[in-house]
Design a protein around this motif. Structure first.
Motif, PDB file in Angstrom:
ATOM      1  N   GLU A 269      -7.946   4.515 -16.980  1.00  0.00           N
ATOM      2  CA  GLU A 269      -9.781   4.720 -17.648  1.00  0.00           C
ATOM      3  C   GLU A 269     -10.125   3.940 -18.520  1.00  0.00           C
ATOM      4  OE1 GLU A 269     -12.902   6.327 -15.692  1.00  0.00           O
ATOM      5  OE2 GLU A 269     -10.965   7.405 -14.229  1.00  0.00           O
ATOM      6  N   TYR A 270      -9.104   4.413 -19.383  1.00  0.00           N
ATOM      7  CA  TYR A 270      -9.427   3.863 -20.555  1.00  0.00           C
ATOM      8  C   TYR A 270      -9.540   2.205 -20.725  1.00  0.00           C
ATOM      9  CZ  TYR A 270      -8.319   2.003 -25.344  1.00  0.00           C
ATOM     10  OH  TYR A 270      -8.856   1.075 -26.558  1.00  0.00           O
ATOM     11  N   ALA A 271      -8.437   1.716 -19.323  1.00  0.00           N
ATOM     12  CA  ALA A 271      -8.468   0.012 -19.573  1.00  0.00           C
ATOM     13  C   ALA A 271      -9.010  -0.478 -18.620  1.00  0.00           C
ATOM     14  CB  ALA A 271      -7.157  -0.058 -19.330  1.00  0.00           C
TER      15      ALA A 271
ATOM     16  N   ILE B 251      -5.696  -5.625 -18.917  1.00  0.00           N
ATOM     17  CA  ILE B 251      -6.786  -5.212 -18.064  1.00  0.00           C
ATOM     18  C   ILE B 251      -7.447  -4.608 -17.239  1.00  0.00           C
ATOM     19  CG2 ILE B 251      -6.213  -4.285 -20.235  1.00  0.00           C
ATOM     20  CD1 ILE B 251      -9.154  -5.659 -21.332  1.00  0.00           C
ATOM     21  N   ALA B 252      -7.007  -5.701 -15.820  1.00  0.00           N
ATOM     22  CA  ALA B 252      -7.866  -6.816 -15.073  1.00  0.00           C
ATOM     23  C   ALA B 252      -6.992  -6.044 -14.424  1.00  0.00           C
ATOM     24  CB  ALA B 252      -8.234  -7.772 -15.322  1.00  0.00           C
ATOM     25  N   VAL B 253      -6.006  -5.440 -14.003  1.00  0.00           N
ATOM     26  CA  VAL B 253      -5.706  -5.304 -13.133  1.00  0.00           C
ATOM     27  C   VAL B 253      -4.803  -3.699 -13.173  1.00  0.00           C
ATOM     28  CG1 VAL B 253      -2.712  -5.004 -12.426  1.00  0.00           C
ATOM     29  CG2 VAL B 253      -3.170  -7.170 -12.578  1.00  0.00           C
ATOM     30  N   ILE B 254      -4.995  -3.379 -13.657  1.00  0.00           N
ATOM     31  CA  ILE B 254      -5.554  -1.873 -13.837  1.00  0.00           C
ATOM     32  C   ILE B 254      -6.459  -1.993 -13.695  1.00  0.00           C
ATOM     33  CG2 ILE B 254      -5.720   0.511 -15.377  1.00  0.00           C
ATOM     34  CD1 ILE B 254      -3.804  -1.374 -17.728  1.00  0.00           C
ATOM     35  N   SER B 255      -7.768  -2.608 -13.915  1.00  0.00           N
ATOM     36  CA  SER B 255      -9.020  -2.068 -12.740  1.00  0.00           C
ATOM     37  C   SER B 255      -8.540  -2.304 -11.696  1.00  0.00           C
ATOM     38  CB  SER B 255      -9.831  -3.015 -13.361  1.00  0.00           C
ATOM     39  OG  SER B 255     -11.298  -3.175 -13.353  1.00  0.00           O
ATOM     40  N   TRP B 256      -8.162  -3.059 -11.268  1.00  0.00           N
ATOM     41  CA  TRP B 256      -8.189  -3.339  -9.849  1.00  0.00           C
ATOM     42  C   TRP B 256      -7.545  -1.942  -9.634  1.00  0.00           C
ATOM     43  CZ3 TRP B 256      -3.983  -3.556  -5.936  1.00  0.00           C
ATOM     44  CH2 TRP B 256      -3.996  -4.054  -4.605  1.00  0.00           C
ATOM     45  N   LEU B 257      -6.310  -1.764 -10.105  1.00  0.00           N
ATOM     46  CA  LEU B 257      -5.139  -0.055  -9.664  1.00  0.00           C
ATOM     47  C   LEU B 257      -6.743   0.924  -9.407  1.00  0.00           C
ATOM     48  CD1 LEU B 257      -1.995  -1.036 -11.457  1.00  0.00           C
ATOM     49  CD2 LEU B 257      -2.221  -1.497  -8.542  1.00  0.00           C
ATOM     50  N   LYS B 258      -6.859   0.453 -10.455  1.00  0.00           N
ATOM     51  CA  LYS B 258      -7.899   2.246 -10.542  1.00  0.00           C
ATOM     52  C   LYS B 258      -9.067   2.535  -9.134  1.00  0.00           C
ATOM     53  CE  LYS B 258     -12.085   3.690 -13.253  1.00  0.00           C
ATOM     54  NZ  LYS B 258     -12.784   3.748 -12.081  1.00  0.00           N
TER      55      LYS B 258
ATOM     56  N   LYS C 131       0.929  -0.822  -0.065  1.00  0.00           N
ATOM     57  CA  LYS C 131       0.314  -0.221  -0.158  1.00  0.00           C
ATOM     58  C   LYS C 131       0.819   1.152   0.046  1.00  0.00           C
ATOM     59  CE  LYS C 131      -3.773  -2.249   2.419  1.00  0.00           C
ATOM     60  NZ  LYS C 131      -4.881  -2.333   3.843  1.00  0.00           N
ATOM     61  N   THR C 132       2.010   1.594   0.052  1.00  0.00           N
ATOM     62  CA  THR C 132       2.771   2.196   0.148  1.00  0.00           C
ATOM     63  C   THR C 132       3.848   2.840  -0.761  1.00  0.00           C
ATOM     64  OG1 THR C 132       4.719   0.762   0.986  1.00  0.00           O
ATOM     65  CG2 THR C 132       3.060   2.037   2.783  1.00  0.00           C
ATOM     66  N   GLN C 133       4.009   2.377  -2.221  1.00  0.00           N
ATOM     67  CA  GLN C 133       5.070   2.184  -3.173  1.00  0.00           C
ATOM     68  C   GLN C 133       4.187   3.497  -4.127  1.00  0.00           C
ATOM     69  OE1 GLN C 133       4.008  -0.697  -2.517  1.00  0.00           O
ATOM     70  NE2 GLN C 133       5.765  -1.777  -2.045  1.00  0.00           N
ATOM     71  N   GLU C 134       4.869   4.274  -4.585  1.00  0.00           N
ATOM     72  CA  GLU C 134       4.729   5.619  -5.522  1.00  0.00           C
ATOM     73  C   GLU C 134       4.294   4.913  -6.805  1.00  0.00           C
ATOM     74  OE1 GLU C 134       7.912   8.114  -5.141  1.00  0.00           O
ATOM     75  OE2 GLU C 134       7.627   8.430  -2.209  1.00  0.00           O
ATOM     76  N   GLU C 135       5.304   4.090  -6.730  1.00  0.00           N
ATOM     77  CA  GLU C 135       4.741   3.444  -8.486  1.00  0.00           C
ATOM     78  C   GLU C 135       4.402   2.006  -8.420  1.00  0.00           C
ATOM     79  OE1 GLU C 135       7.687   3.805 -12.720  1.00  0.00           O
ATOM     80  OE2 GLU C 135       8.616   4.180 -11.126  1.00  0.00           O
ATOM     81  N   ILE C 136       4.029   1.560  -9.404  1.00  0.00           N
ATOM     82  CA  ILE C 136       3.471   0.936  -9.575  1.00  0.00           C
ATOM     83  C   ILE C 136       3.850   0.379 -11.241  1.00  0.00           C
ATOM     84  CG2 ILE C 136       2.300  -1.042 -10.055  1.00  0.00           C
ATOM     85  CD1 ILE C 136       0.188  -0.154  -7.751  1.00  0.00           C
TER      86      ILE C 136
END
Length: 308
Positions: free
Chosen positions: A155-157, A101-108, A81-86
């Motif tokens: 948002e697109y992903a 795109i599933a991972v990006i949706s989760w990150l969003k 939960k602390t990282q500045e960049e993924i």
């Protein structure tokens, strides 16, 4: 405290990345969301329940193995939960792009404050983009030129993921009209996904027809050799041996034998599009994302999907 989190496409590349000793934690995304039913809320209880049911039924994955291999790694992700960049490390094939795109949706939803970056070649080349085939020097160079995703890209992903999980694939047909410049492989992956619906002419999809064509055109001595040939020839899918063995089992009646590999008389008729196999292969519980596979047909001549 590390400021970078790396999310990889599989254990093979995770091992490569660990040897490079880049700063940050590494999480392996152990899923195959290009197969079976998916739901939009990645990581939710219903999401994992749906995924386990598919993997258990079709690949005999036990609950224990599912928890140890997939859920424990996912929980590790939740605790980062602390990282500045993924940083995302995913290949260009269908398998990886759907996971991405599933991972990006989760990150969003869960990592709104982090900068999300994508390691990729900005333009497709003749050679497929496969991370495990790159040299350490090539990987480090790509890492240095990774793409920072803006909020619009996130948002697109996520939007494409929502469409993938919907009960109709029709809106995916036009999605490439939107700006996908930060995702150079996604358009082709989604186009390939649409070709996984059965064709009007013989009821098999593009890949199933490719399997028959390959089996009919070359002398192949065993099912194992057929699978090896498919992995090499159909790299755009990113499938491994498990996926191809399962696919071959679904069209097994179209083969006369596997030692050597020979099509049955019916198989040749289906391949020649003299016979339509749709009534024999149709099942109501087969899903591609959120869509029932056999509720749509792909019309080869127009390149359009038709709803039944």
């Amino acid at each position: 405290m590390t400021t970078t989190l790396h999310i990889t496409n599989g254990d093979g590349f995770t091992s490569v990345l660990k040897n490079l000793k880049l700063e940050g934690e590494i999480i392996t995304w152990r899923e195959m969301l290009c197969e079976g039913k998916t739901t939009t809320e990645v990581g939710s209880e219903s999401f994992w329940k749906t995924r386990f049911e598919f993997l258990n039924k079709n690949y005999k994955v036990s609950k224990t193995n599912f928890i140890e291999a997939t859920l424990k790694e996912y929980r590790r992700l939740c605790n980062q939960k602390t990282q500045e960049e993924i940083v995302l490390w995913f290949d260009e094939d269908l398998f990886c792009q759907i996971n991405m795109i599933a991972v990006i949706s989760w990150l969003k939803k869960h990592r709104k404050e982090a900068q999300v970056s994508l390691v990729c070649k900005k333009q497709k080349k003749d050679k497929p983009f496969i991370l495990t085939r790159l040299s350490e020097e090539q990987i480090l160079k790509l890492y240095g030129s990774r793409v920072n995703l803006k909020q619009d890209d996130i948002e697109y992903a996520d939007y494409i993921w929502q469409l993938y999980c919907s009960d109709t694939p029709l809106r995916l047909e036009t999605f490439s009209k939107f700006n996908a410049s930060q995702f150079p492989y996604l358009t082709d992956a989604i186009a390939l996904h649409l070709h996984r619906f059965p064709t009007v002419k013989n009821g098999l999809n593009q890949l199933e027809n490719e399997v028959l064509a390959l089996a009919n055109s070359k002398r192949i001595n065993s099912k194992e050799k057929l699978v090896e040939a498919l992995i090499k020839k159909e790299s755009d899918y990113g499938f491994g041996d498990l996926q191809y063995y399962r696919l071959i089992d679904t069209i097994k009646p179209l083969f006369h034998s596997f030692h050597p590999v020979k099509l049955s008389a019916t198989g040749k008729e289906v391949l020649d599009k003299v016979k339509n196999y749709y009534p024999f292969i149709k099942q109501d519980d087969i899903f591609l994302g959120g869509t029932r596979k056999y509720s749509f047909l792909y019309h080869e001549d127009s390149g359009k999907l038709l709803k039944l």
